[in-house]
Each structure stands twice: as C-alpha cells, then as structure tokens.
Enzyme design. Structure first.
Site, PDB file in Angstrom:
ATOM      1  N   ASP A 282      32.474 -88.155  44.063  1.00 32.41           N
ATOM      2  CA  ASP A 282      33.213 -89.323  44.109  1.00 32.41           C
ATOM      3  C   ASP A 282      34.438 -89.226  44.230  1.00 32.41           C
ATOM      4  O   ASP A 282      35.277 -88.154  43.964  1.00 32.41           O
ATOM      5  CB  ASP A 282      33.198 -90.247  42.610  1.00 32.41           C
ATOM      6  CG  ASP A 282      33.318 -91.609  42.644  1.00 32.41           C
ATOM      7  OD1 ASP A 282      33.574 -92.024  43.859  1.00 32.41           O
ATOM      8  OD2 ASP A 282      33.482 -92.217  41.699  1.00 32.41           O
TER       9      ASP A 282
ATOM     10  N   ASN B  40      24.923 -97.889  48.204  1.00 29.89           N
ATOM     11  CA  ASN B  40      26.099 -97.764  49.277  1.00 29.89           C
ATOM     12  C   ASN B  40      25.613 -98.518  50.633  1.00 29.89           C
ATOM     13  O   ASN B  40      26.722 -98.746  51.333  1.00 29.89           O
ATOM     14  CB  ASN B  40      26.227 -96.244  49.571  1.00 29.89           C
ATOM     15  CG  ASN B  40      26.852 -95.427  48.355  1.00 29.89           C
ATOM     16  OD1 ASN B  40      26.646 -94.254  48.131  1.00 29.89           O
ATOM     17  ND2 ASN B  40      27.712 -96.014  47.862  1.00 29.89           N
TER      18      ASN B  40
ATOM     19  N   ARG C 156      30.717 -93.025  34.930  1.00 29.98           N
ATOM     20  CA  ARG C 156      29.424 -93.897  34.975  1.00 29.98           C
ATOM     21  C   ARG C 156      28.499 -92.892  35.698  1.00 29.98           C
ATOM     22  O   ARG C 156      28.572 -92.121  36.364  1.00 29.98           O
ATOM     23  CB  ARG C 156      29.716 -95.069  36.001  1.00 29.98           C
ATOM     24  CG  ARG C 156      30.484 -96.358  35.868  1.00 29.98           C
ATOM     25  CD  ARG C 156      30.687 -97.305  36.750  1.00 29.98           C
ATOM     26  NE  ARG C 156      31.427 -96.945  38.034  1.00 29.98           N
ATOM     27  CZ  ARG C 156      32.511 -96.875  38.218  1.00 29.98           C
ATOM     28  NH1 ARG C 156      33.373 -97.205  37.229  1.00 29.98           N
ATOM     29  NH2 ARG C 156      33.186 -96.592  39.477  1.00 29.98           N
TER      30      ARG C 156
HETATM   31  C1  IPE Z   1      32.165 -90.546  47.422  1.00 29.96           C
HETATM   32  O1  IPE Z   1      33.202 -90.918  47.488  1.00 29.96           O
HETATM   33  C2  IPE Z   1      31.409 -90.752  48.861  1.00 29.96           C
HETATM   34  C3  IPE Z   1      29.953 -90.875  48.691  1.00 29.96           C
HETATM   35  C4  IPE Z   1      29.166 -90.280  48.070  1.00 29.96           C
HETATM   36  C5  IPE Z   1      29.134 -91.893  49.523  1.00 29.96           C
HETATM   37  P1  IPE Z   1      33.677 -92.557  47.385  1.00 29.96           P
HETATM   38  O2  IPE Z   1      33.484 -92.953  49.002  1.00 29.96           O
HETATM   39  O3  IPE Z   1      32.906 -93.379  46.685  1.00 29.96           O
HETATM   40  O4  IPE Z   1      35.261 -92.548  47.082  1.00 29.96           O
HETATM   41  P2  IPE Z   1      36.080 -93.694  46.476  1.00 29.96           P
HETATM   42  O5  IPE Z   1      35.359 -93.895  45.105  1.00 29.96           O
HETATM   43  O6  IPE Z   1      36.206 -94.977  47.204  1.00 29.96           O
HETATM   44  O7  IPE Z   1      37.624 -93.028  46.299  1.00 29.96           O
HETATM   45 MG    MG Z   2      33.444 -94.093  44.778  1.00 26.36          MG
END
Ligand code: IPE
Ligand code: MG
Length: 254
Positions: free
Chosen positions: A26, A74, A202
């Site tokens: 993350d 996602n 989380r």
């Molecule tokens: C994690 O980073 C990427 C995935 C595993 C899809 P994020 O894309 O959630 O990054 P933030 O939380 O917006 O900074």
């Molecule tokens: Mg994220």
C-alpha cells in the site's frame, strides 16, 4: 527504493522465522503523488520493492510470501488504473518469472480467475508461471490477484453445497478443513505475520480466515520505499510478540 547494504540478520532468531508472511502493498499512489507523478509510476516503482522483499524472504528462510497485488475491490478504481494494473501484473510475470524460477521459487496465484473481467492473457500467464515453477521448493510466492477473502469463502461454501447435494460429503462431516480444502489455494498455511505498508491499519479483505492468529505490522513506509531491510525489521518485531493462539499467559510465580 532498494538499499544495497548487506542484510543484517544478526537480530533475527532464524529458528523462529514466520512460515508465512502476508504483504499488503500500500502507498504506491501516495508515493507517486508526492513526486508529482501519475499513480501508475508508483505501481512501477513498487515492483523493485516486491522483488527486494522476496530476496529478503529467501535470506530469512520464509516458506510462503503472499503479496496482495489486486483486490476484488480494486475494480472500483479508474478504468485507466485498472487497465494499467492488469497489464502490469501480466507483464511482470513474463519479465521476471525465469529469474524467480532460477532461484527455486514456486509461483502460485490465488484469486477469482473465473471472473470474466480478468483478461485471458493474465489467466494464461499465471497458469504458465504456476506450471513452470510448480516443483520448486525454496519458497512459495503467492500473487493474490483479484483476491478477496469474502469471495474465497463464498466460493468454498458454494463448492461445499454442490458436494453435499451430490452426496460427496455429508453435512455432519463439514469442518474447518473441509472448507479450507475448497479455498483457491488449499495448501496455503495460516499466515503468521501480515505486513501492511504506508501506515494504514486495515486488513481490507485480505486472508481473513488464514490470518485468524496472525501478528500485524503496520510500518509507515510507502510501498515503493519498502525493502528487505524493512522486512527484517518487521520480523524482528514479530519475534518479540508472545503468540498464544488462545492459550493463557504462562503462569508467573508469586
Ligand atoms: C497499492 O498502492 C497498489 C495496489 C496493490 C493496487 P495504492 O495504489 O493503494 O496506493 P495509495 O494507497 O493510493 O497511496
Ligand atoms: Mg491504497
């Protein structure tokens, strides 16, 4: 951002390394935002972090490393980001699978691959990588792709219902193992340590069942800045925890 310094394992009790570590990657988007870059640049930068952490896992003797690379939630991101993540996950497999194979790493995949939104190319490359590396024993790296624990549990329940109707199992013999046998990766062991980068605290539908007795680590490091040294820090911290699995604290005299 990988740091070339030699990995310091002197603080680690190599006899008590977590067998299975779950990684919630993350902070890619925030990492990119801070640099005025598009979110996708953060995902690209996260690749090196993941591969450096895999090296750390090998050095530690971790048996299983499961990385949450795309969740069943996602799909709610912008179509551009979703399309990028589909391409990136697939491209990464073709580019890096031989390197992982050469290191004796078994690549496994857990997620809903019956979902018609998952492109055929991804399905094919996942199946090829899994087949190529199936007999490797140095470590299992699981890509949790289009993964969500609730969906995993729901489909296991559906399979149990089908098996019950077909007379393959009687309701009285349904136990935790019977459910688990129908997970996407039935041989996946319980998770000992879940690490979520970026400071968020989380679980976000990641390995809910498998982490029933996991320890948790929430380092405030954005994923692209994570590396094997940060993995070792999390493992050292884990080794200071007292895991009791529902048992009592050892009696103290007096
Ligand atoms: C994690 O980073 C990427 C995935 C595993 C899809 P994020 O894309 O959630 O990054 P933030 O939380 O917006 O900074
Ligand atoms: Mg994220």
């Amino acid at each position: 951002m990988t740091n070339d310094a030699e990995l310091d394992l002197s603080r680690v009790d190599l006899e008590r390394v977590p067998r299975h570590i779950g990684l919630i990657l993350d902070g890619n988007g925030r990492w990119a935002n801070k640099r005025g870059l598009p979110r996708t640049a953060g995902h690209l930068a996260g690749e090196e972090a993941l591969f450096d952490v895999i090296q750390g896992g090998l050095a530690l003797g971790v048996g299983w490393l499961t990385a949450f690379t795309f969740s069943t939630e996602n799909w709610d991101r912008s179509p551009e980001e979703v399309e990028f993540l589909m391409w990136f996950n697939e491209d990464l497999l073709t580019r890096r699978r031989d390197e992982l194979h050469a290191q004796g790493i078994r690549m496994a995949f857990s997620g809903d691959f019956n979902d018609s939104r998952v492109p055929e190319r991804n399905r094919r490359h996942m199946a090829e990588a899994a087949e190529l590396t199936a007999d490797n024993t140095a470590m299992t790296v699981v890509f949790a792709f289009n993964y969500g624990s609730r969906a995993e549990l729901v489909q296991a329940a559906r399979l149990l219902a089908e098996d019950t109707l077909a007379g393959r199992i009687v309701p009285d013999s349904i136990d935790a193992q019977a459910l688990r046998d129908r997970f996407w990766l039935p041989d996946m062991p319980d998770v000992d340590l879940v690490i979520r980068s970026s400071g968020e605290r989380r679980l976000s539908n990641f390995l809910l069942w498998q982490s029933a007795y996991a320890e948790f680590s929430f380092p405030g490091i954005l994923w692209p800045d994570f590396d094997r040294h940060a993995l070792v820090d999390a493992v050292v911290d884990y080794q200071h925890r007292d895991r009791r699995f529902g048992g009592a604290v050892d009696a103290v005299d007096g």
